[in-house]
Scaffold this active site. Structure first.
Site, PDB file in Angstrom:
ATOM      1  N   LEU A  91       0.809  -1.212   0.000  1.00  0.00           N
ATOM      2  CA  LEU A  91       0.000   0.000   0.000  1.00  0.00           C
ATOM      3  C   LEU A  91       0.847   1.269   0.000  1.00  0.00           C
ATOM      4  O   LEU A  91       1.988   1.286   0.446  1.00  0.00           O
ATOM      5  CB  LEU A  91      -0.926   0.000   1.211  1.00  0.00           C
ATOM      6  N   HIS A  92       0.242   2.346  -0.505  1.00  0.00           N
ATOM      7  CA  HIS A  92       0.880   3.658  -0.569  1.00  0.00           C
ATOM      8  C   HIS A  92      -0.169   4.732  -0.337  1.00  0.00           C
ATOM      9  O   HIS A  92      -1.352   4.419  -0.056  1.00  0.00           O
ATOM     10  CB  HIS A  92       1.591   3.851  -1.921  1.00  0.00           C
ATOM     11  N   ALA A  93       0.230   5.980  -0.481  1.00  0.00           N
ATOM     12  CA  ALA A  93      -0.674   7.095  -0.175  1.00  0.00           C
ATOM     13  C   ALA A  93      -1.922   7.086  -1.050  1.00  0.00           C
ATOM     14  O   ALA A  93      -2.994   7.534  -0.617  1.00  0.00           O
ATOM     15  CB  ALA A  93       0.071   8.420  -0.337  1.00  0.00           C
ATOM     16  N   HIS A 122      -3.662   4.506  -1.930  1.00  0.00           N
ATOM     17  CA  HIS A 122      -4.645   3.638  -1.281  1.00  0.00           C
ATOM     18  C   HIS A 122      -5.299   4.347  -0.091  1.00  0.00           C
ATOM     19  O   HIS A 122      -6.477   4.113   0.200  1.00  0.00           O
ATOM     20  CB  HIS A 122      -3.975   2.352  -0.795  1.00  0.00           C
ATOM     21  N   GLN A 149      -5.289 -12.340 -12.526  1.00  0.00           N
ATOM     22  CA  GLN A 149      -5.160 -11.133 -13.341  1.00  0.00           C
ATOM     23  C   GLN A 149      -3.736 -10.879 -13.822  1.00  0.00           C
ATOM     24  O   GLN A 149      -3.463  -9.862 -14.453  1.00  0.00           O
ATOM     25  CB  GLN A 149      -5.702  -9.914 -12.591  1.00  0.00           C
ATOM     26  N   ASP A 194      -6.629   3.202 -12.694  1.00  0.00           N
ATOM     27  CA  ASP A 194      -6.950   2.010 -13.485  1.00  0.00           C
ATOM     28  C   ASP A 194      -8.320   2.230 -14.132  1.00  0.00           C
ATOM     29  O   ASP A 194      -9.314   1.606 -13.756  1.00  0.00           O
ATOM     30  CB  ASP A 194      -6.946   0.773 -12.599  1.00  0.00           C
ATOM     31  N   ARG A 231       3.744  -0.342  -8.391  1.00  0.00           N
ATOM     32  CA  ARG A 231       4.820  -0.705  -9.307  1.00  0.00           C
ATOM     33  C   ARG A 231       5.858   0.404  -9.461  1.00  0.00           C
ATOM     34  O   ARG A 231       6.910   0.177 -10.054  1.00  0.00           O
ATOM     35  CB  ARG A 231       4.251  -1.121 -10.663  1.00  0.00           C
TER      36      ARG A 231
END
Length: 279
Positions: free
Chosen positions: A29-31, A33, A57, A148, A185
């Site tokens: 997770l990051h900011a 999220h 996926q 996305d 990523r």
């Protein structure tokens, strides 16, 4: 905050609470999220965040095996953010007990366009795991990021078509101060590539400004961006496309709601981003 690993325990908890907002993630997770969690907090009494790296996926040769699994770090970040009631972190054998998922959700033709043209089966895997998670969590609301964009479109269309009782909330793309879209990523990028990666947002902003000023030569705008990225050492550009933001059909000159989408590979890292335009 509870960390739940089993479907049975999650369902037992769900039966005891009121409205639930759901944030599905693959962890690391990051900011960005955290903005989804903030959006969820405004939608329901309880929040569930799932952390599950979904094999379905990922295509052959993609990064499933090396995708970061950082549950302890993710839980600490979520706890610091506050407001989350449950982290649902099932083992792969919990969601896919038969190893092979025999029944899958098949999206329409849009799954083979844009990212789907380069990642066969990706959106089938997304639609399938999201449906399974919806069935387990039974959320009233689910929050997805606009980064996305095609995924968001597929999920919104699926919910409408299958009469799933979930409100989908689209959350604006989280960005670093230099415009780079936040992504798990990004951790694959070298320091040099991270600086270069901002070139995508530069071109999205450039094309948006040109279109808002009356330029409708979408093919030329796309070619200019593609040529520039390749000249700067990007490995390849999968697509630079203008689409109708509501239907994801190729943009027509008469369209008023547009989205520009880019996917390109810098080093070993595939990056995607987009920007919306209202004319």
């Amino acid at each position: 905050m509870k960390i739940i690993h089993s479907i049975e325990e999650l369902r037992t908890w769900r039966a005891t609470v009121g409205s639930v907002a759901f944030v599905p993630t693959m962890g690391n997770l990051h900011a960005g999220h955290m903005t989804l969690i903030d959006a969820a907090r405004a939608e329901a009494e309880n929040i569930v965040v799932s952390i599950f790296v979904n094999r379905l996926q990922f295509g052959q040769g993609e990064d499933f095996e090396v995708y970061p699994r950082t549950l302890e770090q993710d839980a600490a970040l979520i706890a610091a953010q506050g407001g989350v009631d449950v982290i649902f972190a099932p083992d792969e054998k919990v969601l896919y007990p038969k190893v092979i998922q025999q029944y899958q959700v098949e999206p329409p033709a849009i799954q083979d366009e844009l990212c789907g043209a380069f990642r066969p089966g990706h959106f089938r895997g997304v639609a399938t795991v999201v449906t399974k998670l919806f069935n387990i969590v039974q959320p009233n609301v689910a929050c997805f990021g606009k980064k996305d964009y095609q995924q968001l479109f597929v999920i919104k269309s699926m919910v409408e078509d299958l009469n799933q009782a979930v409100k989908i909330v689209a959350v604006d793309t989280g960005r670093a101060s230099d415009g780079l879209a936040l992504s798990s990523r990004n951790g694959y990028l070298s320091a040099e590539h991270k600086l270069e990666a901002t070139r995508i947002y530069y071109h999205l902003s450039r094309m948006k400004a040109a279109i808002e000023a009356g330029d409708r030569d979408y093919e030329r705008l796309s070619a200019e961006t593609t040529n520039d990225l390749l000249a700067r050492g990007w490995v390849n550009v999968d697509y630079v496309e203008m689409r109708n933001a509501l239907s994801l059909k190729p943009a027509a000159v008469s369209d008023h709601q547009l989205v520009i989408l880019i996917a390109a590979r810098l080093g070993q890292t595939r990056l995607i981003d987009n920007i919306e335009i209202a004319l």
